[in-house]
Structures are given as structure tokens and as C-alpha cells.
Write a protein that holds these residues in place. Structure first.
Motif, PDB file in Angstrom:
ATOM      1  N   ALA A  15       0.840  -1.204   0.000  1.00  0.00           N
ATOM      2  CA  ALA A  15       0.000   0.000   0.000  1.00  0.00           C
ATOM      3  C   ALA A  15       0.875   1.254   0.000  1.00  0.00           C
ATOM      4  O   ALA A  15       0.559   2.238  -0.679  1.00  0.00           O
ATOM      5  N   ALA A  16       1.978   1.219   0.732  1.00  0.00           N
ATOM      6  CA  ALA A  16       2.899   2.362   0.766  1.00  0.00           C
ATOM      7  C   ALA A  16       3.508   2.585  -0.618  1.00  0.00           C
ATOM      8  O   ALA A  16       3.657   3.736  -1.060  1.00  0.00           O
ATOM      9  N   ARG A  17       3.859   1.507  -1.303  1.00  0.00           N
ATOM     10  CA  ARG A  17       4.417   1.645  -2.663  1.00  0.00           C
ATOM     11  C   ARG A  17       3.379   2.217  -3.627  1.00  0.00           C
ATOM     12  O   ARG A  17       3.696   3.042  -4.487  1.00  0.00           O
ATOM     13  N   ILE A  18       2.134   1.810  -3.469  1.00  0.00           N
ATOM     14  CA  ILE A  18       1.066   2.355  -4.317  1.00  0.00           C
ATOM     15  C   ILE A  18       0.905   3.848  -4.048  1.00  0.00           C
ATOM     16  O   ILE A  18       0.754   4.644  -4.979  1.00  0.00           O
ATOM     17  N   GLN A  19       0.961   4.236  -2.783  1.00  0.00           N
ATOM     18  CA  GLN A  19       0.867   5.659  -2.437  1.00  0.00           C
ATOM     19  C   GLN A  19       2.016   6.431  -3.073  1.00  0.00           C
ATOM     20  O   GLN A  19       1.821   7.546  -3.576  1.00  0.00           O
ATOM     21  N   ALA A  20       3.204   5.861  -3.061  1.00  0.00           N
ATOM     22  CA  ALA A  20       4.364   6.528  -3.673  1.00  0.00           C
ATOM     23  C   ALA A  20       4.153   6.687  -5.181  1.00  0.00           C
ATOM     24  O   ALA A  20       4.505   7.721  -5.763  1.00  0.00           O
ATOM     25  N   GLN A  21       3.581   5.667  -5.810  1.00  0.00           N
ATOM     26  CA  GLN A  21       3.283   5.770  -7.243  1.00  0.00           C
ATOM     27  C   GLN A  21       2.239   6.855  -7.509  1.00  0.00           C
ATOM     28  O   GLN A  21       2.359   7.617  -8.476  1.00  0.00           O
ATOM     29  N   LEU A  22       1.224   6.921  -6.656  1.00  0.00           N
ATOM     30  CA  LEU A  22       0.211   7.977  -6.795  1.00  0.00           C
ATOM     31  C   LEU A  22       0.845   9.361  -6.650  1.00  0.00           C
ATOM     32  O   LEU A  22       0.487  10.293  -7.369  1.00  0.00           O
ATOM     33  N   GLY A  69      -2.802  20.925  -5.992  1.00  0.00           N
ATOM     34  CA  GLY A  69      -2.038  19.756  -6.435  1.00  0.00           C
ATOM     35  C   GLY A  69      -0.860  19.474  -5.516  1.00  0.00           C
ATOM     36  O   GLY A  69      -0.597  18.320  -5.164  1.00  0.00           O
ATOM     37  N   LYS A  70      -0.172  20.526  -5.099  1.00  0.00           N
ATOM     38  CA  LYS A  70       0.971  20.341  -4.189  1.00  0.00           C
ATOM     39  C   LYS A  70       0.507  19.818  -2.838  1.00  0.00           C
ATOM     40  O   LYS A  70       1.164  18.948  -2.246  1.00  0.00           O
ATOM     41  N   ALA A  71      -0.626  20.330  -2.339  1.00  0.00           N
ATOM     42  CA  ALA A  71      -1.148  19.855  -1.057  1.00  0.00           C
ATOM     43  C   ALA A  71      -1.553  18.383  -1.152  1.00  0.00           C
ATOM     44  O   ALA A  71      -1.296  17.601  -0.228  1.00  0.00           O
ATOM     45  N   LEU A  72      -2.149  18.007  -2.273  1.00  0.00           N
ATOM     46  CA  LEU A  72      -2.520  16.611  -2.482  1.00  0.00           C
ATOM     47  C   LEU A  72      -1.271  15.729  -2.504  1.00  0.00           C
ATOM     48  O   LEU A  72      -1.230  14.664  -1.889  1.00  0.00           O
ATOM     49  N   MET A  73      -0.242  16.204  -3.174  1.00  0.00           N
ATOM     50  CA  MET A  73       1.015  15.461  -3.254  1.00  0.00           C
ATOM     51  C   MET A  73       1.626  15.287  -1.857  1.00  0.00           C
ATOM     52  O   MET A  73       2.087  14.195  -1.504  1.00  0.00           O
ATOM     53  N   GLU A  74       1.597  16.331  -1.054  1.00  0.00           N
ATOM     54  CA  GLU A  74       2.139  16.247   0.311  1.00  0.00           C
ATOM     55  C   GLU A  74       1.329  15.274   1.163  1.00  0.00           C
ATOM     56  O   GLU A  74       1.891  14.512   1.955  1.00  0.00           O
ATOM     57  N   ALA A  75       0.003  15.286   0.993  1.00  0.00           N
ATOM     58  CA  ALA A  75      -0.841  14.378   1.775  1.00  0.00           C
ATOM     59  C   ALA A  75      -0.566  12.926   1.398  1.00  0.00           C
ATOM     60  O   ALA A  75      -0.461  12.061   2.275  1.00  0.00           O
ATOM     61  N   ILE A  76      -0.430  12.665   0.111  1.00  0.00           N
ATOM     62  CA  ILE A  76      -0.148  11.291  -0.335  1.00  0.00           C
ATOM     63  C   ILE A  76       1.227  10.856   0.154  1.00  0.00           C
ATOM     64  O   ILE A  76       1.399   9.717   0.613  1.00  0.00           O
ATOM     65  N   ALA A  77       2.203  11.752   0.100  1.00  0.00           N
ATOM     66  CA  ALA A  77       3.549  11.414   0.588  1.00  0.00           C
ATOM     67  C   ALA A  77       3.511  11.102   2.085  1.00  0.00           C
ATOM     68  O   ALA A  77       4.166  10.153   2.544  1.00  0.00           O
TER      69      ALA A  77
END
Length: 111
Positions: A15-22, A69-77
Motif C-alpha cells: 500500500a505504501a508503494r502504491i501511495q508513492a506511485q500515486l 495539487g501540491k497539497a494533495l502530493m504532500e498528503a499522499i507522501a
């Protein structure tokens, strides 16, 4: 019987790898949006009434879209980091439990 706790560190790591891909997908999307938006900047004009009326709104919307978009990226990270940490903690707890069981079994001669 009481509640049973069960966890699969492998599934958590996947799941962590999938999040990194997202995160990579969102990162690329934000970059592409920025590049495409930069090419169309000024479409409202420069000195006329349309530019004065629409220019600030256009700039605000572009900036807001990039920030979202940046906030979404930070949340996924952050989610990926949390999953990695939790997976490691659970794996460590399982390893400790297996080691304790093995140590007890070798002392008593029973499994």
C-alpha cells in the motif's frame, strides 16, 4: 475469546508503494499543469479591459490549482511515510513475537 489482532506487513508495504506511485502521478500532473498553464498565460490580453477584468482571476485560479495539487502530493507522501513506519513497527513486533516463541520452545522442548 477476546479480540484478535492481525496485520500483514507485506500488504502495508505494498500500500505504501502504491501511495508513492500515486504521488509521482500527482507530481507529474502538477508539473504538466504548470508548464501548460505557463504556455497559455496572457491569453486574456495585456492592456485592455478584458485583461484587467480576467487577468487577476486567471492568475488566482492557476495558482490555486497548483497549490491544491501540491497539497494533495504532500498528503499522499505523508500517507506513504505513515504506512512505511507502521509496516516496519508491525514487522518488528511480529519478529519479536516469533523470536520469543522460538526461545521458549527451545527451552521447553515443546512448540
Amino acid at each position: 475469546m477476546g479480540d484478535v489482532f492481525s496485520a500483514s506487513p507485506g500488504d502495508i508495504q505494498r500500500a505504501a508503494r502504491i501511495q508513492a506511485q500515486l504521488m509521482d502521478i500527482v507530481k507529474n500532473s502538477v508539473r504538466d499543469f504548470h508548464d501548460d498553464a505557463a504556455r497559455s498565460a496572457g491569453w486574456v490580453g495585456h492592456d485592455d479591459a478584458m485583461a484587467r477584468q480576467l487577468g487577476p482571476r486567471d492568475e488566482k485560479e492557476r495558482h490555486g490549482t497548483e497549490e491544491t495539487g501540491k497539497a494533495l502530493m504532500e498528503a499522499i507522501a505523508a500517507m506513504a511515510r505513515v504506512l512505511n513506519v507502521n509496516g516496519n513497527v508491525i514487522q518488528g513486533a511480529q519478529n519479536d513475537a516469533f523470536e520469543a516463541i522460538s526461545n521458549n520452545a527451545s527451552k521447553s522442548g515443546r512448540h
